[in-house]
Write a protein that holds these residues in place. Sequence first.
Motif, PDB file in Angstrom:
ATOM      1  N   GLU A   1      38.817  -7.187   4.995  1.00  0.00           N
ATOM      2  CA  GLU A   1      37.464  -7.106   5.565  1.00  0.00           C
ATOM      3  C   GLU A   1      37.563  -6.833   7.064  1.00  0.00           C
ATOM      4  OE1 GLU A   1      35.166 -10.529   4.532  1.00  0.00           O
ATOM      5  OE2 GLU A   1      33.433  -9.964   5.746  1.00  0.00           O
TER       6      GLU A   1
ATOM      7  N   ASP B   1      31.648  -5.441   4.366  1.00  0.00           N
ATOM      8  CA  ASP B   1      30.557  -6.408   4.531  1.00  0.00           C
ATOM      9  C   ASP B   1      29.430  -5.650   5.224  1.00  0.00           C
ATOM     10  OD1 ASP B   1      28.823  -8.345   5.840  1.00  0.00           O
ATOM     11  OD2 ASP B   1      30.313  -9.869   5.364  1.00  0.00           O
TER      12      ASP B   1
ATOM     13  N   HIS C   1      28.731  -6.046   8.918  1.00  0.00           N
ATOM     14  CA  HIS C   1      29.817  -5.922   9.896  1.00  0.00           C
ATOM     15  C   HIS C   1      29.944  -4.512  10.471  1.00  0.00           C
ATOM     16  CE1 HIS C   1      32.152  -9.729   8.409  1.00  0.00           C
ATOM     17  NE2 HIS C   1      30.882  -9.957   8.663  1.00  0.00           N
TER      18      HIS C   1
ATOM     19  N   HIS D   1      30.762  -7.315   0.597  1.00  0.00           N
ATOM     20  CA  HIS D   1      30.047  -8.546   0.908  1.00  0.00           C
ATOM     21  C   HIS D   1      28.634  -8.106   1.248  1.00  0.00           C
ATOM     22  CE1 HIS D   1      33.335 -11.701   2.041  1.00  0.00           C
ATOM     23  NE2 HIS D   1      33.218 -11.499   0.740  1.00  0.00           N
TER      24      HIS D   1
ATOM     25  N   ASP E   1      27.569 -12.350   0.532  1.00  0.00           N
ATOM     26  CA  ASP E   1      28.042 -13.180   1.644  1.00  0.00           C
ATOM     27  C   ASP E   1      26.849 -13.402   2.566  1.00  0.00           C
ATOM     28  OD1 ASP E   1      29.368 -14.525   3.605  1.00  0.00           O
ATOM     29  OD2 ASP E   1      30.591 -12.846   4.284  1.00  0.00           O
TER      30      ASP E   1
END
Length: 398
Positions: free
Chosen positions: A186, A221, A224, A248, A294
Amino acid sequence: MKQNPKMEEIIAGALDSFRIELPSWGFANTGTRFGKFLQPAAAAAIEEKFSDAGEVHRLTGVCPTIALHVLWDLPDGMAGASNIEALAEQFRVRPGSINPNVFQDQLYKYGSVGSPDPAARAAAIAHLLESADIAKQLDCRDVSLWFADGSNYPGTANIRQRRAWFEEGLAALHARLTPAQRMLVEYKPFEPAFYHTDIADWGMAFLFAKKAGPKAKVLVDTGHHYQGQNIEQIVAWLLTDDMLGGFHFNDRRYADDDLTLGSIDPYQIFRIFHEIFYFEWETGRRADIAYMIDQSHNLKGKIEAMIQTVTTAQELYAKAAIVDHEKLAVAQAKCALVDAETCLKEAFSTDVRPAIREWARSHGLPEDPMGAFRQSGYLERITEERSKRASAQVSSYA
Ligand code: RM4
Ligand code: MN
Ligand code: MN
């Protein structure tokens, strides 16, 4: 939309193959760096997290696994594995991705795998290896890696040296995995480090994963990225290179906000799903992707937020499934821009909820999982039970 086969059938087929993983930390009390507002129904113990995840799976039917954070959910490491097995039996959800935690211990103040302190690096690698063993023991395929490593000020870190240490650490983990297992790398551009992050973007994650070996893939993610980043293009590129390991999912307005999926920009998640369906249609290959949530529900009820997320994910997935790929490909080839764009817009604006309700009915699932949850009495029961015990246990920031 595709006319043939029927839209309902396409949606049912898509939903049959759609699964999404719940995060154990999404049921626990979390907060911001300014404070935490505790919820009496929040899960503190691991059995409570399994119980809540089981409830979401019972109502939605598409969440058979729960992601575990080693330090938060297996504080004694491998010794906790048999308990996890028992909970999986009891609550009918399997452990999913195993998330090592190399960011909370004091030893990791200046980093973990990338720390200049050999003791920190050794401890981090030992923890990664133990996480791989736990995953193996629990029959979990993925070890999901996120590192807080980075630096806050220019000149304070040797960026190239840290990269080399990362390559060593990731290689050690890769060697420990069975051929059936994977490691997901990640990336995150900033926070907690504010000057440089050792795995800051998808390119760095890609290079690290490539170098580590074939069992390593990239984890995207959705929170991000820098503002304005075209995430679906990253997805399309990773698919082409068989490097997209998983997601995520969450939504964001500003940074890594961990808001409910689709709450800010549902079209973006639709576009991501569209790239996946388009890839599958064009190549005839099924993309092997772990969809995971997430999120950090600081203010919303945690189980409700999770049900809302799963429902939204299904809706956006179903909308992406009904894009007319033949028509789109023709329009793209002819540079018929409005027609091509309309293919996406048509699908996105279709109300897929009746088809999803029908799918749920045919699978013996509640048509309205949120309504069913509210009527179930589960929330009242856990609120009563959990408010009796000391509520001060706040597991983590997530
Ligand atoms: C990070 C990242 C990771 C999560 C940690 C706690 O921002 O999203 O996936 O495990 O937070
Ligand atoms: Mn994440
Ligand atoms: Mn995050």
